[in-house]
Motif scaffolding. Structure first.
Motif, short mmCIF file in Angstrom:
data_model
loop_
_atom_site.label_atom_id
_atom_site.label_comp_id
_atom_site.label_asym_id
_atom_site.label_seq_id
_atom_site.Cartn_x
_atom_site.Cartn_y
_atom_site.Cartn_z
N LEU A 1 0.91 -1.11 -0.02
CA LEU A 1 -0.06 -0.07 -0.01
C LEU A 1 0.96 1.37 0.05
O LEU A 1 0.61 2.03 -0.86
CB LEU A 1 -0.87 0.03 1.27
N SER B 1 2.31 9.37 -6.87
CA SER B 1 2.43 10.66 -6.58
C SER B 1 3.02 11.52 -7.64
O SER B 1 3.80 11.16 -7.98
CB SER B 1 2.88 10.76 -5.30
N SER C 1 2.72 1.82 -3.31
CA SER C 1 1.70 1.97 -4.47
C SER C 1 1.35 3.33 -4.50
O SER C 1 1.53 4.02 -5.40
CB SER C 1 0.52 0.92 -4.32
N ILE C 2 0.93 3.92 -3.29
CA ILE C 2 0.38 5.27 -3.13
C ILE C 2 1.56 6.09 -3.63
O ILE C 2 1.38 7.26 -4.22
CB ILE C 2 0.11 5.53 -1.62
N THR C 3 2.69 6.06 -2.98
CA THR C 3 4.02 6.76 -3.15
C THR C 3 4.42 6.99 -4.73
O THR C 3 4.69 8.01 -5.32
CB THR C 3 5.14 6.54 -2.36
N ALA D 1 3.32 8.82 3.45
CA ALA D 1 2.58 7.69 3.23
C ALA D 1 2.55 6.57 3.91
O ALA D 1 1.29 6.12 4.46
CB ALA D 1 2.93 7.21 1.47
#
Length: 338
Positions: free
Chosen positions: A139, A147, A142-144, A159
């Motif tokens: 998670l 960006s 993936s989020i970072t 994150a």
């Protein structure tokens, strides 16, 4: 001059491995000595090397205090090596299992196990812990990666903090909804007070496998820490190295969380201290981090018993007192990369 400096670093590394191993053994003896029952060092020594099953003091030491001390060493070593691997592979000084969502992911899946599988076995909890560690890390990365501007150390830390908060909140909600808050609270406090010998039999193979894998990867991680392009130019398969490195992290963190819960900042602080002492060669950083991490956590456990005796302060609180200022210092230092 560079050769002398390199030799000096290796000399310090050898001193840490030898002297640290001796200190680690002595700290286990000291840890066993402290507790509600007054036990002499002579009794501790006899219980370890001349066990008498009819002696109540020996039973207390073998069944309660020795597993606790060994668990502290295992957890400290595992988290420290995990942090060293993550920092080396990502070139991120803020990387550690507790900050990158790995430990919170493990605890989240353990909360789900308590809620939906009340009779889950300990081996089942370990499996949930490993899966959760992978979920938390996936998670955060993936989020970072989605960006603007790509992955930077501070973005990973932000994150990780966000995912940790989210998973912790969800775990609390699950605990309230399914009336398992008491079970979950142990994992979030972080501690080794109730560890039993049987639990050590389950997790020890995973910790040993993780540390051995980390040591085998140490040379490649040293090269990878110079940057992906340089590593590729030197013939390194960076994708395979990162995959194997993450497997080692998941093995070590999953095992640590399954017996001690969320013990934070060991994986952040220890690799930095080790790198300062022995230099940037991960062939020395990884084994030295294991020794220093074990020493830190076993002394944190001892301090936790002394701070508010006869009550015990969770070891996670002691490591947070050390780690939070260190994290803020590093975050401020790296803030220019935002």
């Amino acid at each position: 001059m560079a050769r002398k400096e390199l030799h000096s670093n290796h000399l310090i590394g050898s001193i840490i491995l030898l002297g640290g191993s001796i200190l680690l053994f002595l700290s286990i003896i000291v840890s066993i000595h402290f507790g509600a029952a007054d036990l002499s060092f002579q009794t501790v020594w006899k219980a370890i090397f001349s066990y008498d099953g009819e002696n109540s003091s020996h039973i207390i030491i073998r069944e309660l205090r020795l597993p606790r001390a060994i668990a502290a060493v295992i957890v400290g070593a595992g988290l420290a090596v995990s942090g060293a691997i993550m920092q080396g592979m990502t070139r991120n000084p803020l990387a550690s299992p507790s900050i990158m969502g790995v430990t919170s992911g493990s605890s989240f899946l353990i909360a789900i196990a308590f809620a939906f599988i009340p009779a889950v076995s300990y081996s089942g909890l370990i499996a949930f812990s490993f899966i959760g560690a992978g979920l938390g890390a996936a998670l955060v990365f993936s989020i970072t990666s989605l960006s603007k501007g790509g992955i930077t150390p501070v973005k990973l830390a932000l994150a990780g903090s966000a995912i940790t908060t989210l998973l912790s909140s969800l775990s609390t909600a699950i605990g309230i909804k399914f009336n398992v808050s008491k079970d979950i609270s142990y994992w979030y406090a972080g501690g080794v007070a109730s560890v039993q010998t049987q639990q050590l039999y389950y997790v020890l193979p995973f910790v040993i496998a993780g540390i051995v894998l980390a040591i085998l990867l140490s040379r490649s991680i040293s090269i990878l820490s110079l940057g992906d392009e340089i590593a590729k130019g030197l013939g390194q398969n960076t994708k395979v190295i990162k995959l194997l490195g993450m497997i080692a992290v998941l093995l070590l963190t999953g095992a640590a969380v399954s017996i001690a819960g969320m013990v934070g900042f060991v994986g952040l602080v220890i690799p930095h201290i080790t790198r300062f002492l022995v230099g940037v060669d991960y062939r020395w950083i990884i084994p030295c981090s294991a020794i220093l991490g074990g020493i830190l956590l076993i002394f944190a456990d001892i301090v936790g018993r002394m701070v508010n005796a006869p009550f015990e302060t969770p070891v996670g609180a002691i490591t947070a007192i050390i780690g939070v200022p260190f994290f803020l210092y590093l975050a401020r230092k790296e803030g220019r990369e935002l």
